[in-house]
Design a protein around this motif. Structure first.
Motif, PDB file in Angstrom:
ATOM      1  N   THR A 188       0.861  -1.187   0.000  1.00  0.00           N
ATOM      2  CA  THR A 188       0.000   0.000   0.000  1.00  0.00           C
ATOM      3  C   THR A 188       0.895   1.234   0.000  1.00  0.00           C
ATOM      4  O   THR A 188       1.711   1.393   0.912  1.00  0.00           O
ATOM      5  CB  THR A 188      -0.910   0.030   1.244  1.00  0.00           C
ATOM      6  OG1 THR A 188      -1.752  -1.119   1.228  1.00  0.00           O
ATOM      7  CG2 THR A 188      -1.767   1.288   1.258  1.00  0.00           C
ATOM      8  N   SER A 227       1.190   4.121   1.162  1.00  0.00           N
ATOM      9  CA  SER A 227       0.721   5.111   2.139  1.00  0.00           C
ATOM     10  C   SER A 227       1.839   6.037   2.584  1.00  0.00           C
ATOM     11  O   SER A 227       1.620   6.977   3.348  1.00  0.00           O
ATOM     12  CB  SER A 227       0.133   4.403   3.360  1.00  0.00           C
ATOM     13  OG  SER A 227       1.085   3.525   3.929  1.00  0.00           O
ATOM     14  N   TRP A 241      -0.087  -2.657  -6.478  1.00  0.00           N
ATOM     15  CA  TRP A 241      -0.148  -1.413  -5.703  1.00  0.00           C
ATOM     16  C   TRP A 241      -1.559  -1.293  -5.133  1.00  0.00           C
ATOM     17  O   TRP A 241      -2.514  -1.114  -5.879  1.00  0.00           O
ATOM     18  CB  TRP A 241       0.147  -0.213  -6.594  1.00  0.00           C
ATOM     19  CG  TRP A 241       1.577   0.001  -6.952  1.00  0.00           C
ATOM     20  CD1 TRP A 241       2.118   0.028  -8.198  1.00  0.00           C
ATOM     21  CD2 TRP A 241       2.663   0.266  -6.056  1.00  0.00           C
ATOM     22  NE1 TRP A 241       3.463   0.286  -8.149  1.00  0.00           N
ATOM     23  CE2 TRP A 241       3.828   0.441  -6.839  1.00  0.00           C
ATOM     24  CE3 TRP A 241       2.766   0.368  -4.657  1.00  0.00           C
ATOM     25  CZ2 TRP A 241       5.074   0.716  -6.276  1.00  0.00           C
ATOM     26  CZ3 TRP A 241       4.016   0.626  -4.105  1.00  0.00           C
ATOM     27  CH2 TRP A 241       5.152   0.803  -4.898  1.00  0.00           C
ATOM     28  N   ASP A 288      -3.384   0.915  -4.130  1.00  0.00           N
ATOM     29  CA  ASP A 288      -3.598   2.360  -4.089  1.00  0.00           C
ATOM     30  C   ASP A 288      -5.080   2.739  -4.036  1.00  0.00           C
ATOM     31  O   ASP A 288      -5.420   3.917  -4.159  1.00  0.00           O
ATOM     32  CB  ASP A 288      -2.920   3.040  -5.281  1.00  0.00           C
ATOM     33  CG  ASP A 288      -3.538   2.648  -6.611  1.00  0.00           C
ATOM     34  OD1 ASP A 288      -4.177   1.575  -6.684  1.00  0.00           O
ATOM     35  OD2 ASP A 288      -3.386   3.416  -7.588  1.00  0.00           O
ATOM     36  N   SER A 334      -5.023   6.934  -4.017  1.00  0.00           N
ATOM     37  CA  SER A 334      -4.760   7.281  -5.418  1.00  0.00           C
ATOM     38  C   SER A 334      -5.448   8.575  -5.830  1.00  0.00           C
ATOM     39  O   SER A 334      -5.193   9.099  -6.921  1.00  0.00           O
ATOM     40  CB  SER A 334      -5.229   6.148  -6.342  1.00  0.00           C
ATOM     41  OG  SER A 334      -6.611   5.907  -6.156  1.00  0.00           O
ATOM     42  N   ALA A 380      -0.458   8.761  -3.884  1.00  0.00           N
ATOM     43  CA  ALA A 380       0.033   7.402  -4.154  1.00  0.00           C
ATOM     44  C   ALA A 380       1.049   7.403  -5.285  1.00  0.00           C
ATOM     45  O   ALA A 380       2.080   6.724  -5.214  1.00  0.00           O
ATOM     46  CB  ALA A 380      -1.137   6.478  -4.487  1.00  0.00           C
ATOM     47  N   ASP A 381       0.773   8.179  -6.344  1.00  0.00           N
ATOM     48  CA  ASP A 381       1.690   8.232  -7.485  1.00  0.00           C
ATOM     49  C   ASP A 381       3.083   8.687  -7.066  1.00  0.00           C
ATOM     50  O   ASP A 381       4.087   8.223  -7.613  1.00  0.00           O
ATOM     51  CB  ASP A 381       1.163   9.190  -8.563  1.00  0.00           C
ATOM     52  CG  ASP A 381       0.093   8.550  -9.426  1.00  0.00           C
ATOM     53  OD1 ASP A 381       0.103   7.318  -9.553  1.00  0.00           O
ATOM     54  OD2 ASP A 381      -0.756   9.288  -9.956  1.00  0.00           O
ATOM     55  N   MET A 404       4.737   5.589  -5.513  1.00  0.00           N
ATOM     56  CA  MET A 404       4.853   4.495  -6.473  1.00  0.00           C
ATOM     57  C   MET A 404       5.897   4.817  -7.540  1.00  0.00           C
ATOM     58  O   MET A 404       6.697   3.959  -7.923  1.00  0.00           O
ATOM     59  CB  MET A 404       3.495   4.213  -7.124  1.00  0.00           C
ATOM     60  CG  MET A 404       2.457   3.669  -6.157  1.00  0.00           C
ATOM     61  SD  MET A 404       0.916   3.122  -6.961  1.00  0.00           S
ATOM     62  CE  MET A 404       0.281   4.641  -7.640  1.00  0.00           C
ATOM     63  N   ARG A 421      -2.179  -1.532 -10.617  1.00  0.00           N
ATOM     64  CA  ARG A 421      -2.755  -0.584  -9.656  1.00  0.00           C
ATOM     65  C   ARG A 421      -4.190  -0.986  -9.341  1.00  0.00           C
ATOM     66  O   ARG A 421      -5.039  -1.060 -10.234  1.00  0.00           O
ATOM     67  CB  ARG A 421      -2.689   0.837 -10.213  1.00  0.00           C
ATOM     68  CG  ARG A 421      -1.261   1.219 -10.571  1.00  0.00           C
ATOM     69  CD  ARG A 421      -1.094   2.685 -10.862  1.00  0.00           C
ATOM     70  NE  ARG A 421       0.312   2.976 -11.121  1.00  0.00           N
ATOM     71  CZ  ARG A 421       0.852   4.186 -11.097  1.00  0.00           C
ATOM     72  NH1 ARG A 421       0.077   5.234 -10.841  1.00  0.00           N
ATOM     73  NH2 ARG A 421       2.138   4.366 -11.334  1.00  0.00           N
TER      74      ARG A 421
END
Length: 526
Positions: free
Chosen positions: A29, A31, A65, A67, A91, A104-105, A108, A126
């Motif tokens: 995750t 986070s 992910w 997300d 996300s 989130a991006d 990631m 995702r």
């Protein structure tokens, strides 16, 4: 000895049968920052997949992910104002730093770039896109149909843990409000595709179609659903997920009784930390070391080597201090062993180490690429008169690298020089740091030591070329013939050049300095 990844690959083939394609999965995750502890999950899945491929099997490595999970709390390194986004999908939370499309991006993107540098092939998926595309719609409807069965399984494990049962109105889903995107309350399900909701945040109420992507399965149902959806054969997990009654135990029963798939095989992986750092790393707390941090001081192959050589159930403590020098020594020894340039003390252990090396290299070389000793580079990069190319010349002169270097050799050597510089600046303890003294320091020097220094200076002056071993002999012999105690003698030598009682190995160090400067300093001139 069989490497643990090969052992696991053989076990998967035996227990899952001979398949056209095996699927391994990892998941995180986003986070917060995805750190070197999180990476262990991805690498454990990857290396088992690597071992399967080496047995001629086709493998798909999915990294999920998560997300579409809720934004649960505001990390310390994020403005408090981000509290207004709590319970939204991570996300869809804005990026506090303004450089990515979402919260989130941001995390990631960093991790995906880091993993690419390690030569790891992985299919990053995702959850937000999968849910919103309706890919899981049938499984969500199935979970709602079998809600009572899921509750029965979860409650049975809650009984074992002496926990109270789930409330009667518990649902296997959570809903994101189509209007404000925060978590809404479940009202009812029509038995097909429509779920009715009420939002406590914006007051909206109405219905949403499961296929629209506003409905998500809760974690203990989502995980086993994914196993069935992607036909997962292997997924490692941290000990929190593998403890008795935890999400793997409940997931194993849910995937078989609800989604009709056999739970994947697993391995428990232990904590990864930094030696000397207290407490567990947490992306949301911000006390993390990233792969990017390791890239500043370690070659990609060495990073992979750290994870490949440790069995997953063994804790890893990465030493960024003096232990890093030992790590490079060990890696270089194993590399020479692999190419048959060093003999193993234990032949059985040697096979496992060779296999570890194979699994560690992003791209396996067909010969030994020049190994500039990191320990010596740490000395050379602290000499202000030496440029990168001059350092390479010294490495050649002293026999640390071949006289003829091709592009691969040069690239690796230059990389190690930069990594050594970074390590000295960021992590090196004071005991290995030094500065060349511009002036002779005020120290007491006996007549015997003066004579010994003069002898070494004259030896230096009379030679255009010499080996480090020859220089080492003259330094020792000059003191030995005068019965000068080693500690006192070397203390003077180190103080003359770096102002400290101890320092790097003396002969290679002096051989790397400007010859005229060494002669003048030994003669106590200037």
């Amino acid at each position: 000895m069989v490497h643990w990844a090969d052992y696991m690959a053989e076990k998967i083939i035996k227990e899952r049968g001979d398949k056209e394609e095996y699927v391994v999965e990892s998941g995180i995750t986003p986070s917060g920052y995805v750190h070197i502890g999180n990476f262990r999950e991805l690498f454990t899945a990857y290396i088992v997949g690597h071992a399967l491929r080496d047995k001629g099997k086709r493998v798909r490595h999915i990294h999920m992910w998560d997300d579409y999970d809720r934004f649960r709390k505001v990390p310390k390194n994020v403005p408090k104002e981000w509290g207004e986004y709590l319970t939204m999908p991570v996300s869809e939370v804005p990026d506090p730093w303004g450089c990515h499309d979402s919260y989130a991006d941001h995390f990631m993107g960093i991790f995906e770039e880091e993993v690419e540098k390690l030569g790891i092939e992985v299919d990053f998926l995702r959850a937000s896109k999968l849910y919103k595309s309706g890919e899981y719609a049938n499984e969500i409807r199935l979970a709602l149909k079998k809600r009572e069965k899921i509750m029965e399984i979860l409650n049975r494990f809650r009984d074992m843990a002496k926990q109270s049962h789930l409330p009667d109105n518990w649902q296997p889903i959570q809903i994101y409000c189509p209007k404000c995107r925060k978590e809404a309350e479940f009202v009812k399900w029509d038995g097909e595709w429509k779920v009715f909701y009420k939002c406590p945040h914006c007051g909206a109420e109405g219905e949403t179609d499961i296929r629209e992507g506003n409905v998500k399965l809760r974690w203990r149902v989502d995980w086993p659903m994914r196993w069935a959806h992607f036909k997962v054969d292997f997924e490692p997990a941290g000990k929190d997920h593998l403890a008795a009654g935890s999400s793997y135990d409940t997931g194993r029963e849910i995937v078989e009784n609800v989604f009709g798939w056999k739970a994947p095989m697993t391995l428990m992986y232990e904590f990864v930390g930094i030696k000397g750092q207290k407490g567990k790393m947490s992306g949301s707390k911000g006390n993390v070391i990233l792969l990017s941090d390791l890239y500043e001081v370690l070659e990609p192959g060495v990073i992979r080597f750290i994870y490949a050589r440790h069995r997953p159930n063994k804790e890893i403590k990465i030493d960024l201090g003096l232990g890093l020098l030992n790590l490079y020594d060990e890696f270089d020894r194993v590399e020479r062993l692999y190419f048959g340039l060093e003999e193993a003390k234990n032949p059985e252990e040697a096979e496992e180490l060779k296999r570890t090396y194979e699994l560690s290299m992003p791209s396996l070389p067909n010969r030994l690429i020049a190994q500039a000793p990191f320990r010596f580079l740490v000395v050379l990069v602290q000499m202000p008169h030496l440029t990168g190319e001059k350092i390479i010349e010294i490495l050649k002169e002293q026999g640390h690298v071949p006289a003829q270097l091709d592009e691969e050799d040069l690239n690796r050597t230059r990389l190690r020089i930069q990594l050594a510089k970074n390590w000295v600046e960021k992590y090196a303890p004071d005991e290995v740091k030094f500065e060349i003294q511009e002036k002779i320091p005020q120290i007491e020097i006996s007549e015997e030591i003066r004579e010994a220094l003069m002898e070494v200076a004259e030896w230096f002056e009379g030679r255009e070329k010499f080996t480090v071993d020859e220089l080492n002999s003259i330094i020792f012999n000059a003191a030995k013939k005068r019965n000068i105690p080693s500690e006192k003698y070397f203390g003077v030598l180190y103080n003359l050049f770096i102002g400290k009682d101890r320092g790097p190995r003396l002969a290679p160090f002096l051989a790397s300095l400007d010859k005229e400067f060494v002669i003048k300093r030994l003669r106590l001139e200037g």
